[in-house]
Design a protein around this motif. Structure first.
Motif, PDB file in Angstrom:
ATOM      1  N   ALA A   1       0.831  -1.188   0.000  1.00 35.12           N
ATOM      2  CA  ALA A   1       0.000   0.000   0.000  1.00 35.12           C
ATOM      3  C   ALA A   1       0.873   1.247   0.000  1.00 35.12           C
ATOM      4  O   ALA A   1       2.108   1.171  -0.055  1.00 35.12           O
ATOM      5  CB  ALA A   1      -0.931   0.013   1.207  1.00 35.12           C
ATOM      6  N   TYR A   2       0.249   2.380   0.095  1.00 34.14           N
ATOM      7  CA  TYR A   2       0.893   3.686   0.139  1.00 34.14           C
ATOM      8  C   TYR A   2       1.835   3.751   1.343  1.00 34.14           C
ATOM      9  O   TYR A   2       1.479   3.403   2.456  1.00 34.14           O
ATOM     10  CB  TYR A   2      -0.247   4.707   0.251  1.00 34.14           C
ATOM     11  N   SER A   3       3.068   4.207   1.109  1.00 34.68           N
ATOM     12  CA  SER A   3       4.062   4.076   2.180  1.00 34.68           C
ATOM     13  C   SER A   3       4.191   5.313   3.070  1.00 34.68           C
ATOM     14  O   SER A   3       4.693   5.211   4.184  1.00 34.68           O
ATOM     15  CB  SER A   3       5.418   3.728   1.583  1.00 34.68           C
ATOM     16  N   GLY A   4       3.787   6.488   2.618  1.00 37.26           N
ATOM     17  CA  GLY A   4       3.759   7.626   3.547  1.00 37.26           C
ATOM     18  C   GLY A   4       4.888   8.625   3.405  1.00 37.26           C
ATOM     19  O   GLY A   4       5.914   8.364   2.774  1.00 37.26           O
ATOM     20  N   LEU A   5       4.688   9.784   4.041  1.00 37.71           N
ATOM     21  CA  LEU A   5       5.592  10.918   3.875  1.00 37.71           C
ATOM     22  C   LEU A   5       7.018  10.614   4.318  1.00 37.71           C
ATOM     23  O   LEU A   5       7.973  10.958   3.642  1.00 37.71           O
ATOM     24  CB  LEU A   5       5.072  12.117   4.691  1.00 37.71           C
ATOM     25  N   LEU A   6       7.142   9.965   5.471  1.00 36.55           N
ATOM     26  CA  LEU A   6       8.484   9.734   6.006  1.00 36.55           C
ATOM     27  C   LEU A   6       9.289   8.810   5.107  1.00 36.55           C
ATOM     28  O   LEU A   6      10.513   8.805   5.144  1.00 36.55           O
ATOM     29  CB  LEU A   6       8.399   9.152   7.424  1.00 36.55           C
ATOM     30  N   GLN A   7       8.579   8.016   4.284  1.00 39.01           N
ATOM     31  CA  GLN A   7       9.282   7.148   3.335  1.00 39.01           C
ATOM     32  C   GLN A   7       9.578   7.892   2.031  1.00 39.01           C
ATOM     33  O   GLN A   7      10.065   7.301   1.077  1.00 39.01           O
ATOM     34  CB  GLN A   7       8.460   5.885   3.032  1.00 39.01           C
ATOM     35  N   GLY A   8       9.218   9.154   1.970  1.00 40.30           N
ATOM     36  CA  GLY A   8       9.503   9.934   0.768  1.00 40.30           C
ATOM     37  C   GLY A   8       8.403   9.854  -0.263  1.00 40.30           C
ATOM     38  O   GLY A   8       8.547  10.340  -1.379  1.00 40.30           O
ATOM     39  N   ASN A   9       7.276   9.243   0.092  1.00 36.24           N
ATOM     40  CA  ASN A   9       6.152   9.183  -0.843  1.00 36.24           C
ATOM     41  C   ASN A   9       5.113  10.210  -0.419  1.00 36.24           C
ATOM     42  O   ASN A   9       4.529  10.111   0.637  1.00 36.24           O
ATOM     43  CB  ASN A   9       5.547   7.767  -0.795  1.00 36.24           C
ATOM     44  N   PHE A  10       4.945  11.214  -1.250  1.00 41.29           N
ATOM     45  CA  PHE A  10       4.109  12.332  -0.815  1.00 41.29           C
ATOM     46  C   PHE A  10       2.631  12.136  -1.120  1.00 41.29           C
ATOM     47  O   PHE A  10       1.832  13.018  -0.876  1.00 41.29           O
ATOM     48  CB  PHE A  10       4.613  13.632  -1.454  1.00 41.29           C
ATOM     49  N   GLY A  11       2.268  10.986  -1.721  1.00 45.76           N
ATOM     50  CA  GLY A  11       0.854  10.709  -1.926  1.00 45.76           C
ATOM     51  C   GLY A  11       0.401  10.985  -3.354  1.00 45.76           C
ATOM     52  O   GLY A  11       1.199  11.291  -4.247  1.00 45.76           O
ATOM     53  N   TRP A  12      -0.881  10.835  -3.529  1.00 48.66           N
ATOM     54  CA  TRP A  12      -1.488  10.854  -4.862  1.00 48.66           C
ATOM     55  C   TRP A  12      -2.544  11.939  -4.902  1.00 48.66           C
ATOM     56  O   TRP A  12      -3.358  12.053  -4.001  1.00 48.66           O
ATOM     57  CB  TRP A  12      -2.128   9.470  -5.110  1.00 48.66           C
ATOM     58  N   SER A  13      -2.494  12.751  -5.964  1.00 55.08           N
ATOM     59  CA  SER A  13      -3.576  13.712  -6.130  1.00 55.08           C
ATOM     60  C   SER A  13      -4.678  13.083  -6.936  1.00 55.08           C
ATOM     61  O   SER A  13      -4.468  12.663  -8.079  1.00 55.08           O
ATOM     62  CB  SER A  13      -3.061  14.968  -6.845  1.00 55.08           C
ATOM     63  N   PHE A  14      -5.839  12.934  -6.322  1.00 59.06           N
ATOM     64  CA  PHE A  14      -6.946  12.257  -6.998  1.00 59.06           C
ATOM     65  C   PHE A  14      -7.487  13.099  -8.129  1.00 59.06           C
ATOM     66  O   PHE A  14      -7.898  12.604  -9.149  1.00 59.06           O
ATOM     67  CB  PHE A  14      -8.059  11.938  -6.001  1.00 59.06           C
ATOM     68  N   GLU A  15      -7.467  14.393  -7.945  1.00 58.59           N
ATOM     69  CA  GLU A  15      -8.062  15.245  -8.953  1.00 58.59           C
ATOM     70  C   GLU A  15      -7.223  15.274 -10.224  1.00 58.59           C
ATOM     71  O   GLU A  15      -7.747  15.168 -11.326  1.00 58.59           O
ATOM     72  CB  GLU A  15      -8.243  16.655  -8.407  1.00 58.59           C
ATOM     73  N   TYR A  16      -5.912  15.402 -10.049  1.00 58.10           N
ATOM     74  CA  TYR A  16      -5.044  15.466 -11.227  1.00 58.10           C
ATOM     75  C   TYR A  16      -4.682  14.076 -11.718  1.00 58.10           C
ATOM     76  O   TYR A  16      -4.084  13.923 -12.774  1.00 58.10           O
ATOM     77  CB  TYR A  16      -3.769  16.238 -10.900  1.00 58.10           C
ATOM     78  N   ASP A  17      -4.972  13.066 -10.880  1.00 59.59           N
ATOM     79  CA  ASP A  17      -4.599  11.707 -11.206  1.00 59.59           C
ATOM     80  C   ASP A  17      -3.093  11.573 -11.429  1.00 59.59           C
ATOM     81  O   ASP A  17      -2.625  10.919 -12.350  1.00 59.59           O
ATOM     82  CB  ASP A  17      -5.364  11.250 -12.471  1.00 59.59           C
ATOM     83  N   LEU A  18      -2.353  12.229 -10.609  1.00 57.65           N
ATOM     84  CA  LEU A  18      -0.889  12.229 -10.698  1.00 57.65           C
ATOM     85  C   LEU A  18      -0.324  12.150  -9.281  1.00 57.65           C
ATOM     86  O   LEU A  18      -1.016  12.520  -8.333  1.00 57.65           O
ATOM     87  CB  LEU A  18      -0.391  13.540 -11.312  1.00 57.65           C
ATOM     88  N   PRO A  19       0.936  11.722  -9.133  1.00 59.01           N
ATOM     89  CA  PRO A  19       1.550  11.840  -7.805  1.00 59.01           C
ATOM     90  C   PRO A  19       1.600  13.309  -7.381  1.00 59.01           C
ATOM     91  O   PRO A  19       1.812  14.190  -8.214  1.00 59.01           O
ATOM     92  CB  PRO A  19       2.970  11.299  -8.007  1.00 59.01           C
ATOM     93  N   VAL A  20       1.418  13.548  -6.098  1.00 60.59           N
ATOM     94  CA  VAL A  20       1.396  14.919  -5.583  1.00 60.59           C
ATOM     95  C   VAL A  20       2.634  15.679  -6.003  1.00 60.59           C
ATOM     96  O   VAL A  20       2.573  16.834  -6.434  1.00 60.59           O
ATOM     97  CB  VAL A  20       1.273  14.886  -4.042  1.00 60.59           C
ATOM     98  N   ILE A  21       3.776  15.009  -5.938  1.00 61.19           N
ATOM     99  CA  ILE A  21       5.024  15.721  -6.188  1.00 61.19           C
ATOM    100  C   ILE A  21       5.076  16.243  -7.622  1.00 61.19           C
ATOM    101  O   ILE A  21       5.621  17.307  -7.886  1.00 61.19           O
ATOM    102  CB  ILE A  21       6.239  14.806  -5.856  1.00 61.19           C
TER     103      ILE A  21
END
Lengths: 624, 337
Positions: B83-103
């Motif tokens: 699953a999604y690993s989280g901020l501390l792992q360097g994964n900033f998440g997913w933007s649902f609206e843009y359908d792209l990674p947040v970064i």
């Protein structure tokens, strides 16, 4: 250049000097026709009360008048330029190069507040060497060497460390020594000292005065000493000018002026200063006496007066802030094993220097602080009762019996309350009477301290310092207490006003049968006010005795030093400045008074009736 | 000094953690989330394939879990397999609206935001401090009065209005293209001196607009503080040594009034970022402000959360820097007095 001036007797010659300030209400003449000359290598004292123009004179000489002040006439001739020439400072622009070349180089100044006169964010070394770096071509290293030599001369043990020390790491006396080093680094011919010791303890004051005199002799430097203290003038000055409201009233040599004062103002001033060896029953004569409306004095109760306050063995420590996880907090003892009794209608004086614990004792007695150990008993007329652990309700009821008069009359009155509100507030807090009765009581109180009913609607800022202190006294009297704690009530006031307040306190005591706990650093004032005196040092009472006995036969070395360090007005008894110092720490006291390091043991021993002295551990061991 | 630094650093970490909780709570306060709304929409349209993907995302990002678990996995303190690993792992998440990674959504915008706001910060200080010192020294001169008047004007001018006016005239007089952070012709070009020049020119208007009010406020505050200090005994002592007026002022009173301004650096950054949203919209600057507004409206929780947390990090780091600088310039703080 000009005629050679080195042969002249005068260093600075002021003629017809006038200074005025531009204010919102028009120009104010702060100095009128001032005329005096400062001889080379001697000490010239300008004496006067606040607002007399003595500091303005110094500012004019330094070219440091505030932006709204200007010289309106006269000359300030200075005969001490580096090239030997003369210059009229009154004609120089304050920001000109020529003036700046004099400031800090030929004429230097030290100020009253050694803390606020030094920048807390620059090292002492930086600030001391600065003047030398501006005025000479000295390199950083040369300036540092010169500073270290001076640090050594003014009495610092480790001159090298001083270069990198910050002012807030030093005590008040040490800071003033640093200020002196700063002023002397360019070897000035004139040192202006503006109330140099007013913020210091008496023993420190004696040391600093001694230091200034020594340095003056070594360097053949003239000193312009500005002070309100006639005792210091007597100790230090060769020549004197007395100022009053911007004018010089009288000037001459010390002997002429102090032995035979001609001008009424100087005579009045000399009668207003409390001094040792006053005749029994002698009264100070203020410039303006407050006459109380004539009422019969409180009848003297038959027999010996009862004890109103009895304090036994109280101690109190403070704990400085530490990290919450710190296991053990370092306790700083403020008061150790203090005991005394206060009799009805009498005054107990507590004398000590800063940090001696005298104010802490006053605050414990009023139960503003709770003691760590010991017992306080108070008699409200129904016998002595223990007040050490009162519940909040009874504590509040007790508070009406002991009231407080504070040191600073400016910050101890709320500027947003009228005098009437200030005086009725204690009554409101204790729910005494109806609002109308409270207002009537306020009117009585204000007349009791010699002010007028009309003053009730005014705010504190429209009163002078002495009047404010009287309002503070009226507030303390509002609840008809039996004990009043006076914590340095006159140390922020001028000498003539001080005499007025002290006399008023004595009159009120006679009329209302009050008991005073009178806290002061000024031995002469305590001598004037107290029946019994208690001398404190480092949180301990070192000696307690009836007034006359303490001054005629002091036993403890610290008491002796304290008495010797007070600059007296008696011209035949100049201050023995060299004697001061040395015995300020209990570990330095000679046997049998010496109190060693922890665990220290000491005890009060009665050496004569009612005369107690603290002896150290060795002595007690011998007795036991 | 090392102890002081470590203590500040620990405080900073704790503060950030607390802020992240607050941010998450605030974002989750409105009922529902982006994906539930989207799934309902898609189901209603009968697009079950898209709905299935949305449902997959829902599970992958743990939107079906209780709030506190969502928080922990967002922060990255509770990584779950596959699953999604989280901020501390360097994964900033997913933007649902843009359908792209947040970064990918905010990466460039963050860069632009940082550039614009840091430049504004530097501009404020470079302009305000000398002007404040000048008006304090020459407070009765014509020039000082003029500066004071302009400072009043700067405080009172609405920034978006100033932005429009400046854009219009700069374009008319100097031919600077309107809006954006770089000339449209160069937008996709590789980095070059020409592009750097274009960015610099485009920065002028936004910086002036964003910085003006703060500059005016700072001039007035610093001048008032300096005037208070000028009469303190230590300032008189400095003049009594023979120091010239300007040197005496710079060495002593100026040093003394610096503390609150240094302490303010930490507070100024977030203020500038939220204050510059309006200006960014008017100037169509690709900063993070407009994206944040949109993300909050759409409940795009990881996008909004990331941006808010980023601002919080800027603030806290700014404060850490301010604390360290304070300790450097003020020995009283260093010695714990």
């Amino acid at each position: 250049m000009a005629e050679p001036t080195t042969g002249r007797r005068e260093l600075l010659d002021i003629r017809n000097l006038g200074v005025s300030f531009e204010t919102a209400t028009g120009p104010v003449q702060a100095l009128r026709n001032a005329q005096f000359a400062i001889p080379r290598g001697r000490t010239f004292a300008l004496v006067g009360e606040s607002g007399s123009g003595k500091s303005v004179t110094a500012q004019a000489i330094m070219g440091l008048l505030p932006a709204n002040g200007r010289i309106t006439g006269g000359t300030i001739e200075f005969f001490g330029k580096r090239d030997g020439g003369a210059v009229d400072i009154a004609r120089l622009s304050p920001s000109s190069k020529a003036m700046r070349a004099l400031r800090g180089d030929r004429i230097a100044m030290i100020f009253q507040e050694p803390m606020s006169s030094l920048s807390p964010v620059h090292t002492v070394g930086n600030q001391v060497t600065e003047a030398m770096r501006i005025h000479t071509r000295a390199s950083r290293a040369e300036a540092a060497d010169a500073a270290m030599a001076l640090f050594h001369r003014v009495g610092f043990r480790d001159p090298k460390a001083m270069l990198r020390t910050y002012p807030f790491e030093l005590s008040g006396g040490m800071r003033q020594r640093a200020m002196i080093a700063m002023a002397l680094i360019c070897d000035p011919v004139l040192l202006i000292a503006d109330e140099p010791t007013t913020a210091l303890d008496v023993t420190t004051q004696a040391q600093i005065l001694h230091l200034i005199r020594e340095l003056q002799d070594e360097r053949d430097m003239a000193v312009l000493l500005i002070t309100h203290d006639l005792g210091i003038v007597n100790t230090m000055a060769d020549e004197i000018a007395v100022m009053f409201r911007g004018e010089i009233m009288e000037s001459g040599t010390r002997d002429q002026l102090l032995r035979d004062p001609r001008h009424p103002y100087l005579r009045a001033l000399m009668r207003a200063v409390p001094r040792f060896h006053m005749m029994p029953g002698e009264r100070l004569v203020p410039l303006r006496e407050i006459r109380l409306p004539a009422v019969a004095e409180a009848p003297a109760s038959p027999g010996a007066p009862r004890d109103v306050l009895s304090v036994e063995g109280i101690s109190k420590s403070f704990y400085p802030r530490a990290a919450p996880w710190a296991r053990k907090r370092q306790a700083i003892p403020a008061v150790t094993d203090v005991g005394f009794t206060l009799k009805a209608g009498r005054t107990l004086g507590i004398v000590g220097e800063s940090g001696s614990g005298k104010t802490t004792v006053a605050r414990i007695v009023t139960r503003a602080l709770a003691p760590d150990a010991g017992r306080i008993r108070f008699d409200d007329g129904s016998g002595l009762t223990d007040i050490t652990d009162l519940d909040p309700g009874r504590l509040k009821a007790f508070r009406r019996w002991i009231q407080y008069v504070f040191q600073d009359p400016h910050s101890s009155l709320d500027p947003r309350m009228t005098v009437e509100q200030i005086l009725t507030e204690p009554l409101t807090v204790h729910r005494d009477g109806t609002p109308a009765q409270r207002r009537e009581r306020a009117a009585e109180l204000i007349e009791l301290v010699g002010l007028n009913r009309r003053h009730l609607k005014r705010y504190p800022h429209s009163f002078s310092g002495g009047q404010r202190q009287r309002i503070g006294m009226a507030r303390a009297l509002a609840l008809s207490p039996s004990v009043i704690v006076c914590d340095e009530p006159t140390s922020a006031l001028d000498v003539s006003v001080q005499a007025q307040i002290l006399n008023l306190l004595r009159d009120l005591q006679a009329r209302l049968g009050l008991s005073y706990l009178f806290v002061s650093h000024n031995l002469a004032v305590v001598d004037y006010m107290a029946d019994d005196i208690m001398v404190m040092c480092r949180g301990m009472v070192v000696e307690r005795a009836p007034r006359a006995r303490l001054f005629s036969a002091p036993v403890h070395p610290y008491t002796k030093v304290l008495i010797a360090a007070v600059p007296d007005l008696d011209i035949d008894r100049p201050l023995d400045v060299a004697a001061a110092g040395a015995v300020l720490r209990p570990g330095d006291w000679p046997e049998p008074f010496r109190i060693g390091p922890e665990p220290a043991r000491s005890a009060m021993v009665e050496v004569a009736p009612d005369h107690f002295v603290r002896y150290g551990d060795a002595a007690i061991g011998a007795v036991a | 000094m090392t102890r002081y630094f470590l203590r500040r650093f620990a405080t900073m970490a704790v503060t950030l953690l607390a802020i992240s909780v607050l941010i998450f709570v605030v974002i989750k306060l409105p009922p529902g989330d982006f994906l539930t709304m989207r799934i309902q929409e898609l189901m209603a349209e009968g697009d079950s394939a898209a709905a299935a993907k949305a449902d997959f995302l829902r599970r992958a990002y743990g939107l079906d879990l209780p709030g506190w678990q969502q928080y922990l996995s967002w922060i990255g303190l509770w990584p779950r397999a596959g699953a999604y690993s989280g901020l501390l792992q360097g994964n900033f998440g997913w933007s649902f609206e843009y359908d792209l990674p947040v970064i990918d959504v905010v990466g460039d915008a963050l860069g632009a935001t940082l550039i614009v706001n840091l430049a504004a910060l530097v501009f404020i200080h470079l302009l305000a401090i000398p002007l404040a010192v000048f008006t304090a020294v020459r407070r009765r001169g014509i020039v000082a009065e003029a500066i004071t008047f302009l400072a009043y004007l700067g405080l009172a001018t609405p920034s978006f209005l100033l932005a429009l006016i400046l854009l219009f005239y700069l374009n008319r007089w100097f031919g600077i293209s309107i809006g954006g952070l770089v000339d449209p012709d160069l937008a996709d070009a590789p980095f070059s001196l020409e592009k750097l020049g274009s960015i610099t020119v485009h920065l002028i208007v936004p910086i002036v607009v964003i910085a003006l009010a703060s500059t005016a406020a700072m001039i007035r505050r610093m001048k008032a503080n300096l005037l208070d200090e000028l009469h303190k005994p230590y300032a008189v002592t400095a003049r009594a040594k023979g120091l010239g007026p300007t040197r005496a002022l710079l060495k002593y009173p100026f040093r003394m009034v610096l503390n609150p301004f240094v302490a303010d650096i930490g507070n100024m950054l977030p203020g500038l970022i939220s204050g510059s949203v309006l200006v960014s919209l008017v100037l169509s600057l690709p900063t993070v402000g407009p994206i944040l507004v949109q993300a909050l409206r759409m409940q795009d929780q990881y996008l909004a959360g990331f941006i808010l947390l980023f601002v919080a990090v800027l603030t806290v780091v700014g404060m850490l820097i301010a604390d360290l600088v304070l300790a450097l310039i003020d020995p009283r703080i260093r010695f714990g007095k």
